[in-house]
Design a protein around this motif. Structure first.
Motif, PDB file in Angstrom:
ATOM      1  N   GLN A 115       0.839  -1.210   0.000  1.00 34.76           N
ATOM      2  CA  GLN A 115       0.000   0.000   0.000  1.00 34.76           C
ATOM      3  C   GLN A 115       0.872   1.258   0.000  1.00 34.76           C
ATOM      4  O   GLN A 115       0.627   2.195  -0.754  1.00 34.76           O
ATOM      5  CB  GLN A 115      -0.881  -0.015   1.252  1.00 34.76           C
ATOM      6  N   ARG A 116       1.903   1.239   0.834  1.00 35.05           N
ATOM      7  CA  ARG A 116       2.792   2.408   0.891  1.00 35.05           C
ATOM      8  C   ARG A 116       3.494   2.625  -0.445  1.00 35.05           C
ATOM      9  O   ARG A 116       3.655   3.755  -0.906  1.00 35.05           O
ATOM     10  CB  ARG A 116       3.820   2.231   2.010  1.00 35.05           C
ATOM     11  N   LEU A 117       3.922   1.527  -1.038  1.00 33.77           N
ATOM     12  CA  LEU A 117       4.603   1.633  -2.336  1.00 33.77           C
ATOM     13  C   LEU A 117       3.659   2.193  -3.396  1.00 33.77           C
ATOM     14  O   LEU A 117       4.040   3.049  -4.193  1.00 33.77           O
ATOM     15  CB  LEU A 117       5.134   0.262  -2.780  1.00 33.77           C
ATOM     16  N   VAL A 118       2.407   1.699  -3.352  1.00 41.56           N
ATOM     17  CA  VAL A 118       1.417   2.166  -4.341  1.00 41.56           C
ATOM     18  C   VAL A 118       1.161   3.658  -4.154  1.00 41.56           C
ATOM     19  O   VAL A 118       1.121   4.424  -5.120  1.00 41.56           O
ATOM     20  CB  VAL A 118       0.098   1.363  -4.215  1.00 41.56           C
ATOM     21  N   TRP A 119       1.011   4.104  -2.891  1.00 40.85           N
ATOM     22  CA  TRP A 119       0.753   5.533  -2.645  1.00 40.85           C
ATOM     23  C   TRP A 119       1.938   6.388  -3.071  1.00 40.85           C
ATOM     24  O   TRP A 119       1.760   7.478  -3.619  1.00 40.85           O
ATOM     25  CB  TRP A 119       0.376   5.776  -1.187  1.00 40.85           C
ATOM     26  N   ALA A 120       3.155   5.877  -2.774  1.00 41.10           N
ATOM     27  CA  ALA A 120       4.361   6.640  -3.169  1.00 41.10           C
ATOM     28  C   ALA A 120       4.393   6.772  -4.689  1.00 41.10           C
ATOM     29  O   ALA A 120       4.658   7.860  -5.234  1.00 41.10           O
ATOM     30  CB  ALA A 120       5.605   5.938  -2.664  1.00 41.10           C
ATOM     31  N   LEU A 121       4.095   5.663  -5.364  1.00 42.30           N
ATOM     32  CA  LEU A 121       4.076   5.663  -6.832  1.00 42.30           C
ATOM     33  C   LEU A 121       2.980   6.603  -7.341  1.00 42.30           C
ATOM     34  O   LEU A 121       3.195   7.376  -8.287  1.00 42.30           O
ATOM     35  CB  LEU A 121       3.813   4.232  -7.330  1.00 42.30           C
ATOM     36  N   ALA A 122       1.826   6.551  -6.668  1.00 40.53           N
ATOM     37  CA  ALA A 122       0.702   7.410  -7.085  1.00 40.53           C
ATOM     38  C   ALA A 122       1.078   8.888  -6.950  1.00 40.53           C
ATOM     39  O   ALA A 122       0.795   9.690  -7.848  1.00 40.53           O
ATOM     40  CB  ALA A 122      -0.531   7.098  -6.240  1.00 40.53           C
ATOM     41  N   VAL A 123       1.735   9.235  -5.844  1.00 37.70           N
ATOM     42  CA  VAL A 123       2.127  10.643  -5.634  1.00 37.70           C
ATOM     43  C   VAL A 123       3.128  11.071  -6.710  1.00 37.70           C
ATOM     44  O   VAL A 123       3.013  12.151  -7.303  1.00 37.70           O
ATOM     45  CB  VAL A 123       2.720  10.830  -4.216  1.00 37.70           C
ATOM     46  N   LEU A 124       4.112  10.195  -6.978  1.00 42.32           N
ATOM     47  CA  LEU A 124       5.128  10.528  -7.987  1.00 42.32           C
ATOM     48  C   LEU A 124       4.500  10.685  -9.371  1.00 42.32           C
ATOM     49  O   LEU A 124       4.818  11.626 -10.109  1.00 42.32           O
ATOM     50  CB  LEU A 124       6.204   9.440  -8.032  1.00 42.32           C
ATOM     51  N   LEU A 125       3.598   9.769  -9.706  1.00 41.21           N
ATOM     52  CA  LEU A 125       2.980   9.841 -11.033  1.00 41.21           C
ATOM     53  C   LEU A 125       1.997  11.016 -11.139  1.00 41.21           C
ATOM     54  O   LEU A 125       1.871  11.632 -12.198  1.00 41.21           O
ATOM     55  CB  LEU A 125       2.290   8.521 -11.388  1.00 41.21           C
ATOM     56  N   ALA A 126       1.356  11.355 -10.017  1.00 43.67           N
ATOM     57  CA  ALA A 126       0.475  12.541 -10.013  1.00 43.67           C
ATOM     58  C   ALA A 126       1.317  13.791 -10.255  1.00 43.67           C
ATOM     59  O   ALA A 126       0.916  14.701 -10.987  1.00 43.67           O
ATOM     60  CB  ALA A 126      -0.263  12.641  -8.689  1.00 43.67           C
ATOM     61  N   LEU A 127       2.500  13.792  -9.651  1.00 39.66           N
ATOM     62  CA  LEU A 127       3.435  14.911  -9.855  1.00 39.66           C
ATOM     63  C   LEU A 127       3.849  14.982 -11.331  1.00 39.66           C
ATOM     64  O   LEU A 127       3.942  16.067 -11.912  1.00 39.66           O
ATOM     65  CB  LEU A 127       4.663  14.700  -8.968  1.00 39.66           C
ATOM     66  N   ALA A 128       4.063  13.790 -11.901  1.00 41.32           N
ATOM     67  CA  ALA A 128       4.440  13.739 -13.325  1.00 41.32           C
ATOM     68  C   ALA A 128       3.309  14.303 -14.193  1.00 41.32           C
ATOM     69  O   ALA A 128       3.564  15.083 -15.122  1.00 41.32           O
ATOM     70  CB  ALA A 128       4.748  12.304 -13.729  1.00 41.32           C
ATOM     71  N   VAL A 129       2.058  13.941 -13.846  1.00 44.18           N
ATOM     72  CA  VAL A 129       0.901  14.456 -14.606  1.00 44.18           C
ATOM     73  C   VAL A 129       0.839  15.978 -14.487  1.00 44.18           C
ATOM     74  O   VAL A 129       0.644  16.699 -15.467  1.00 44.18           O
ATOM     75  CB  VAL A 129      -0.415  13.829 -14.075  1.00 44.18           C
ATOM     76  N   LEU A 130       1.075  16.453 -13.266  1.00 42.03           N
ATOM     77  CA  LEU A 130       1.064  17.904 -13.005  1.00 42.03           C
ATOM     78  C   LEU A 130       2.100  18.605 -13.889  1.00 42.03           C
ATOM     79  O   LEU A 130       1.829  19.654 -14.491  1.00 42.03           O
ATOM     80  CB  LEU A 130       1.399  18.106 -11.529  1.00 42.03           C
ATOM     81  N   LEU A 131       3.283  18.002 -13.969  1.00 39.70           N
ATOM     82  CA  LEU A 131       4.360  18.610 -14.759  1.00 39.70           C
ATOM     83  C   LEU A 131       4.060  18.530 -16.257  1.00 39.70           C
ATOM     84  O   LEU A 131       4.339  19.479 -16.991  1.00 39.70           O
ATOM     85  CB  LEU A 131       5.702  17.928 -14.456  1.00 39.70           C
ATOM     86  N   VAL A 132       3.497  17.400 -16.681  1.00 35.56           N
ATOM     87  CA  VAL A 132       3.169  17.244 -18.116  1.00 35.56           C
ATOM     88  C   VAL A 132       2.147  18.310 -18.524  1.00 35.56           C
ATOM     89  O   VAL A 132       2.329  19.026 -19.519  1.00 35.56           O
ATOM     90  CB  VAL A 132       2.607  15.825 -18.395  1.00 35.56           C
ATOM     91  N   ILE A 133       1.075  18.427 -17.725  1.00 35.44           N
ATOM     92  CA  ILE A 133       0.032  19.414 -18.056  1.00 35.44           C
ATOM     93  C   ILE A 133       0.598  20.835 -17.937  1.00 35.44           C
ATOM     94  O   ILE A 133       0.382  21.675 -18.814  1.00 35.44           O
ATOM     95  CB  ILE A 133      -1.206  19.227 -17.157  1.00 35.44           C
ATOM     96  N   GLY A 134       1.354  21.057 -16.862  1.00 35.08           N
ATOM     97  CA  GLY A 134       1.944  22.386 -16.656  1.00 35.08           C
ATOM     98  C   GLY A 134       2.822  22.786 -17.824  1.00 35.08           C
ATOM     99  O   GLY A 134       2.748  23.913 -18.325  1.00 35.08           O
ATOM    100  N   ASN A 135       3.635  21.849 -18.284  1.00 35.11           N
ATOM    101  CA  ASN A 135       4.553  22.147 -19.393  1.00 35.11           C
ATOM    102  C   ASN A 135       3.787  22.370 -20.697  1.00 35.11           C
ATOM    103  O   ASN A 135       4.115  23.280 -21.467  1.00 35.11           O
ATOM    104  CB  ASN A 135       5.559  21.000 -19.556  1.00 35.11           C
ATOM    105  N   THR A 136       2.758  21.546 -20.925  1.00 35.43           N
ATOM    106  CA  THR A 136       1.950  21.707 -22.147  1.00 35.43           C
ATOM    107  C   THR A 136       1.283  23.088 -22.155  1.00 35.43           C
ATOM    108  O   THR A 136       1.293  23.794 -23.170  1.00 35.43           O
ATOM    109  CB  THR A 136       0.862  20.609 -22.209  1.00 35.43           C
ATOM    110  N   ILE A 137       0.723  23.464 -21.025  1.00 33.33           N
ATOM    111  CA  ILE A 137       0.036  24.767 -20.942  1.00 33.33           C
ATOM    112  C   ILE A 137       1.055  25.907 -21.054  1.00 33.33           C
ATOM    113  O   ILE A 137       0.795  26.922 -21.705  1.00 33.33           O
ATOM    114  CB  ILE A 137      -0.765  24.885 -19.620  1.00 33.33           C
TER     115      ILE A 137
END
Lengths: 345, 217
Positions: A219-241
């Motif tokens: 569960q901890r690994l999944v949440w850590a991965l989720a946070v990292l990938l959410a950050l990646a999504v944030l950066l992808v959208i941020g960079n596109t915009i």
């Protein structure tokens, strides 16, 4: 040349020491001061506000629609980033449900002294059943235990040659799980072990505890991965915009020049962020559904082999709503991150 | 009214674009701003548009001290201005109609009012038949007229033009100036920055001449 009176409207001017704000032509309303005119004014403003949003929303969507390849690529990147933790989370939820089922099945095994007479042992077992914390007791005599052991161990030939039965009688106790915590369960085991006739008391829960530890780690690994990938999504959208803002800097400067507010200039980019997030989350949802369909059959077969009645749970409405909301939130946050850095005033 | 009082503008690189300028333009006047490249004409217009702030001095427009305008009021102030550029600054991802409608959309006008005003403005610059075209399909002179339509659609009280005829031939230049004169006759204050002295002489309007950031008397 005398200025035309009509063209003075919209200008800021001083009259008897008061400064009047610029009001564009066509926006002036009669200052009747009545409630109905005030309500009409509010209604007009609200309607203009929603009309502007509707226009910007459709223009932003059209802009993405007109560039299908980059839009789909962005949706796929966001989709993969959201789908991976979503699939793992779905597996995790199922593993937790499965684990809690095992927890409810944990019994206490009381091994009695080998030389204890059977009648006495049976009486002891009956007395234990009177405990309010115990749901049921099953007494297994030493001879029954030997028969059972001979049956599945494969040592029947050896065991038959023994002078005496080496196995003790034992009691299989099912606690009232719904009323007991793990600590209370462990306390019960300690209490039972203190009886002289009891040789050993075993709580058949250790492996469940290990399973829970593994699930907790997962569960901890999944949440850590989720946070990292959410950050990646944030950066992808941020960079596109951000690139979109740079490409449309001319438009922004013209909007500023004709009196557009910072909010007006930002709005199309925030809507783009919304569409990127929502589209990405929808893509992720499709990926999750396909993944669940793909892994469901082998999981069901595995569970069946273990003789369990557990059913693999597919993502429900709450999960779907949560994933879409997360996508939208990340889209808006990524867009805001980009437009916040630019001065629109 | 436009009133400059001892206005100076020094850029971060130390260049003095304007040096202690004072003048006033009455409401409804049409005035030319002349001078060589780098004389400070564009800087002066940028200060009025609030695209830049003066280093010192005060600028008063229609009784409002610009430096005292809060950030929230700047967009409202700009809606009363119209700025025409040499390079048109049209948006090529939308039609002529949408370019002209932009100031009205920004000010949240109703669709009916937008249609009425945009058609009137395009009619004024004789481009009504080309409202659905992309500005890229128009000639330089037509593009400039779209820029002018975008400015007048919001009936500004002040019209600023920065080298509006820089890319146009003499005939088109006269046409554009004719349009400015028409708006001026309806009461709009017009300030035109140009280095075309022949055109200025021909028009016969007052002229503010700048040289190295100073106003020549």
């Amino acid at each position: 040349m005398k200025p035309n009176k009509a063209n003075k409207r919209g200008a800021s001017r001083r009259t008897k020491g008061a400064t009047f704000r610029a009001v564009p032509i066509g926006k002036q309303t009669e200052q009747s001061g009545t409630i109905s005119s005030w309500i009409a004014g509010v209604r007009q403003s609200v309607s203009a506000y929603f009309r502007t949003h509707k226009e910007v929303a459709s223009q932003s969507f059209k802009r993405l629609y007109d560039a299908p390849l980059p839009t789909v690529m962005t949706w796929l990147v966001i989709g993969v980033s959201l789908a991976l933790p979503a699939i793992l989370l779905s597996l995790l939820v199922n593993a937790q449900t499965l684990g809690s089922g095992f927890d409810q099945q944990a019994n206490i095994h009381l091994y009695l002294q080998v030389d204890m007479p059977e009648a006495e042992a049976q009486q002891f077992a009956q007395q234990r059943c009177e405990d309010v914390r115990i749901a049921s007791c099953q007494f297994i005599s030493a001879s029954e235990a030997l028969t059972e052991f001979s049956g599945w161990s494969g040592f029947a030939d050896v065991l038959i040659q023994l002078d005496s039965n080496p196995l003790p009688a034992w009691v299989n106790i099912t606690p009232k799980h719904a009323q007991l915590t793990l600590t209370e369960l462990q306390q019960l085991v300690v209490e039972l072990e203190q009886f002289e006739v009891v040789d050993q008391a075993q709580l058949d829960i250790l492996w469940v505890q290990r399973l829970f530890s593994v699930i907790d780690l997962f569960q901890r690994l999944v949440w850590a991965l989720a946070v990292l990938l959410a950050l990646a999504v944030l950066l992808v959208i941020g960079n596109t915009i951000r690139m979109d803002v740079e490409n449309r800097s001319d438009e922004i400067s013209v909007v500023k020049l004709v009196g557009g507010t910072a909010a007006f200039a930002r709005r199309p980019f925030l809507y783009s962020g919304f569409y990127y997030g929502f589209g990405g989350a929808l893509t992720a949802l499709v990926m999750v559904e396909f993944a669940v369909l793909w892994i469901r059959q082998p999981i069901d077969r595995l569970i069946e082999l273990y003789g369990s009645h557990f059913e693999f749970v597919a993502p429900d409405l709450a999960f779907i709503f949560g994933l879409l909301s997360l996508g939208v939130l990340l889209g808006l946050a990524g867009a805001w991150m980009s437009v916040r850095k630019y001065s629109f005033d | 009214m436009i009133r400059f009082n001892r206005v100076s503008k020094r850029y971060q690189n130390g260049h003095d674009a304007l040096d202690n300028i004072s003048f006033s333009v009455e409401q409804g006047q049409m005035v030319f701003l002349t001078g060589h490249s780098g004389a400070g004409k564009s800087t002066l217009l940028r200060l009025i548009s609030l695209l830049d702030r003066p280093s010192s001095g005060t600028i008063e427009i229609n009784g409002v001290e610009l430096l005292q305008l809060s950030g929230r009021k700047i967009p409202l102030y700009r809606r009363g201005l119209g700025v025409v550029f040499q390079e048109h600054r049209l948006l090529f991802d939308r039609s002529v109609y949408e370019n002209v409608a932009l100031p009205l959309r920004v000010a949240s006008y109703s669709p009916l009012e937008i249609r009425r005003r945009v058609q009137a403005a395009l009619d004024r610059v004789a481009l009504l038949s080309k409202e659905s075209l992309n500005p890229q399909e128009l000639s330089g002179g037509e593009q400039q007229r779209v820029g002018i339509a975008r400015v007048i659609v919001n009936t500004p009280t002040i019209l600023l033009a920065d080298e509006p005829t820089g890319n146009l031939d003499p005939k088109l230049s006269e046409e554009v100036m004719g349009l400015f004169q028409q708006f001026n006759q309806f009461g709009t204050t017009v300030l035109v920055a140009t280095h075309d002295l022949a055109l200025v002489e021909k028009m016969g309007n007052p002229n503010l001449e700048l040289e190295h950031g100073r106003l020549l008397v």
